[in-house]
Design an enzyme around this catalytic site. Structure first.
Site, PDB file in Angstrom:
ATOM      1  N   LYS A  78       0.987  -1.274  -0.019  1.00  0.00           N
ATOM      2  CA  LYS A  78      -0.034  -0.011  -0.122  1.00  0.00           C
ATOM      3  C   LYS A  78       0.908   1.168  -0.312  1.00  0.00           C
ATOM      4  CE  LYS A  78      -4.070   1.988   2.436  1.00  0.00           C
ATOM      5  NZ  LYS A  78      -4.871   1.855   3.697  1.00  0.00           N
ATOM      6  N   SER A 153      -9.882   1.417   2.793  1.00  0.00           N
ATOM      7  CA  SER A 153      -8.982   2.261   1.871  1.00  0.00           C
ATOM      8  C   SER A 153      -7.708   1.408   1.183  1.00  0.00           C
ATOM      9  CB  SER A 153      -8.265   3.240   2.601  1.00  0.00           C
ATOM     10  OG  SER A 153      -7.441   2.876   3.571  1.00  0.00           O
ATOM     11  N   SER A 177      -9.877  -1.018   6.892  1.00  0.00           N
ATOM     12  CA  SER A 177      -9.397  -0.757   5.666  1.00  0.00           C
ATOM     13  C   SER A 177      -8.523  -1.717   5.151  1.00  0.00           C
ATOM     14  CB  SER A 177      -8.509   0.289   5.759  1.00  0.00           C
ATOM     15  OG  SER A 177      -9.307   1.731   5.690  1.00  0.00           O
TER      16      SER A 177
END
Length: 485
Positions: A78, A153, A177
């Site tokens: 990420k 996310s 997330s």
């Protein structure tokens, strides 16, 4: 089966037996990225040349007889985890050109294990969102239906694993997330106990809630990655000095005697009927394997969304104050005074959702409102934590849905922030309490979209969660399905 479709455990066996090389495996995944990335949009930055060089080094290690379970395995990370010499944008214009001078601790550990970095995955700006629509840089689509969101996310990380653009990925979880995008993309995602995985090098959103964790194709891979990610780090003051067990040793089918709590507050009006049906059916699978299910209560669950959006925004207001055009990233070039430069840099550098949360967080921390909002929210957070501790006196694990609906259509909720916030209703209590949780596939909607089951444990009970998840996988085949792209 193509190489880009296999699991970490399967790839390790093939690498160990010299059936394939890491370069062949990495090239297969890079070719898959060339094929589907224009449609999915999982990555912000690709590091193909670095990946092939790291794969070459891994092959040399294997030839020297030095192989770990992650040696030569291609992964995505990420884009809020610091990677030395590689752009780390957090999905934001304000960090659009930021290149960290150091690696996060988890990157150091993954590199020491011989992993191959494919690139940095897309995300909601500064991890603020539930659909990855808040990324300032690109749109990520759900590999199961390109008209739908992948969750957020960590939407890029989950989509990359589901689409075959990576064997596994690293995400972060502040209010769900990792677990929510894992649920929407049909992969496994774990948020470990707060303090189990070092946060050093993770760009902070809400420091008392953020946690790094793995997204994988099955529970075995999740255990393999957690073995490497976990452990004390003196660079992180919130890291807990506690021994990390070998999580793969607990993976077995026997659930006899395991007590599973089913909280009545998590089956609410408005939940999509296909989600409730899939989760109820999953609970029956556990019972058939010898587990004992009992109804429990988590009575302060109804306050979790309000408490979360006070505490998380207050911490975001503080953490994001550093982005002022002086030390990091974007700086507005047109303004003449220092104050104008601050204002225009932040107004143009941040997206609307980040600005909304900074303003809300600044308000709840301001003089005259601190006691009414932040202090009160902190007190209710303690009650939510006590709910879980009381529940774990009568059960070993808790089973719940991950999200109230399957993945919704792109743009469907983007004009209504409150409706978007409510999609996290089943995941945010876990971050407030600091306990571990895992999402794994438990069914599909009539539209062919994945549905996730959430398994929660007490602090540092990741082993029990992995045990239950593995046993469920052995009795079902949801984790074996792949999207057709």
């Amino acid at each position: 089966m193509e190489l880009y479709q296999i699991t970490i455990a399967q790839a390790h066996e093939k690498l160990k037996n010299r059936e394939i090389s890491s370069r062949e495996l990495t090239r297969s995944v890079l070719n898959r990225i060339d094929q589907v990335e224009p449609a999915v949009g999982a990555y912000i930055t690709l590091t193909a040349e670095l990946a092939l060089e790291q794969a070459r080094q891994a092959d040399q290690q294997i030839a020297d007889g030095n192989i770990s379970p992650l040696t030569g395995i291609p992964l995505a990370v990420k884009d809020l985890i610091s990677t030395k010499g590689i752009k780390t944008t957090c999905g934001s214009r304000i960090l659009g050109n930021y290149i960290p001078p150091y690696d996060a601790t988890i990157m150091t550990r993954l590199q020491a294990a011989g992993c191959v970095l494919l690139g940095k995955a897309n995300m909601d700006e500064f991890a603020m969102g539930s659909s990855t629509e808040n990324s300032a840089l690109k749109v990520t689509r759900n590999p199961w239906n390109l008209d739908h969101i992948p969750g957020g996310s960590s939407g890029g990380s989950a989509a990359a694993v589901a689409a075959g653009e990576s064997l596994a990925a690293i995400g972060s979880d502040t209010g769900g997330s990792i677990r929510q995008p894992a649920s929407h993309c049909g992969v496994v995602g774990m948020k470990p106990t707060y303090g189990r995985v070092s946060r050093y090098g993770l760009v902070a959103f809400a420091s008392s809630l953020d946690q790094i964790g793995p997204l994988t194709r099955d529970v075995t891979d999740c255990a393999l990655l957690l073995n490497t990610l976990g452990g004390y780090d003196p660079k992180d003051s919130t890291s807990v000095p506690r021994e990390v067990p070998d999580y793969t040793r607990v993976l077995q089918k026997d659930l006899k005697g395991l007590r599973l709590g089913i909280p009545r507050e998590y089956f609410v009006e408005g939940m999509h009927p296909e989600v409730e049906q899939a989760v109820r059916k999953a609970i029956s699978v556990f019972e058939l394997q010898g587990a004992h299910c009992l109804e429990i209560s988590l009575p302060h669950t109804e306050y979790a969304v309000a408490v979360y959006y006070i505490i998380a925004t207050a911490e975001a207001s503080s953490n994001l104050a550093r982005y002022d055009g002086v030390k990091y990233g974007y700086r507005d070039p047109d303004e003449r005074t220092l104050m104008e430069m601050y204002q225009q840099t932040r107004s143009k550098g941040f997206g609307s959702e980040v600005i909304r949360r900074i303003m809300l967080g600044t308000y709840v921390l301001s003089a005259g409102y601190y006691d009414a909002y932040y202090r009160k929210a902190s007190q209710v957070r303690a009650l939510i934590h006590q709910d879980f501790q009381k529940a774990f006196q009568s059960c070993d694990l808790i089973l719940t849905p991950v999200a109230p609906t399957p993945a919704f259509r792109l743009g469907e909720k983007s004009s209504d922030p409150l409706e978007m916030y409510l999609t996290d209703i089943f995941t945010i209590s876990v971050n407030l309490a600091g306990i571990p949780g895992m999402s794994l596939p438990c069914g599909f909607s009539s539209q062919g979209l994945p549905i996730g089951l959430q398994i929660l444990g007490n602090h540092f009970d990741e082993e029990k969660i992995l045990l239950a998840g593995y046993a469920f996988e052995q009795a079902t085949d949801h984790h074996l399905r792949r999207p057709s792209l």
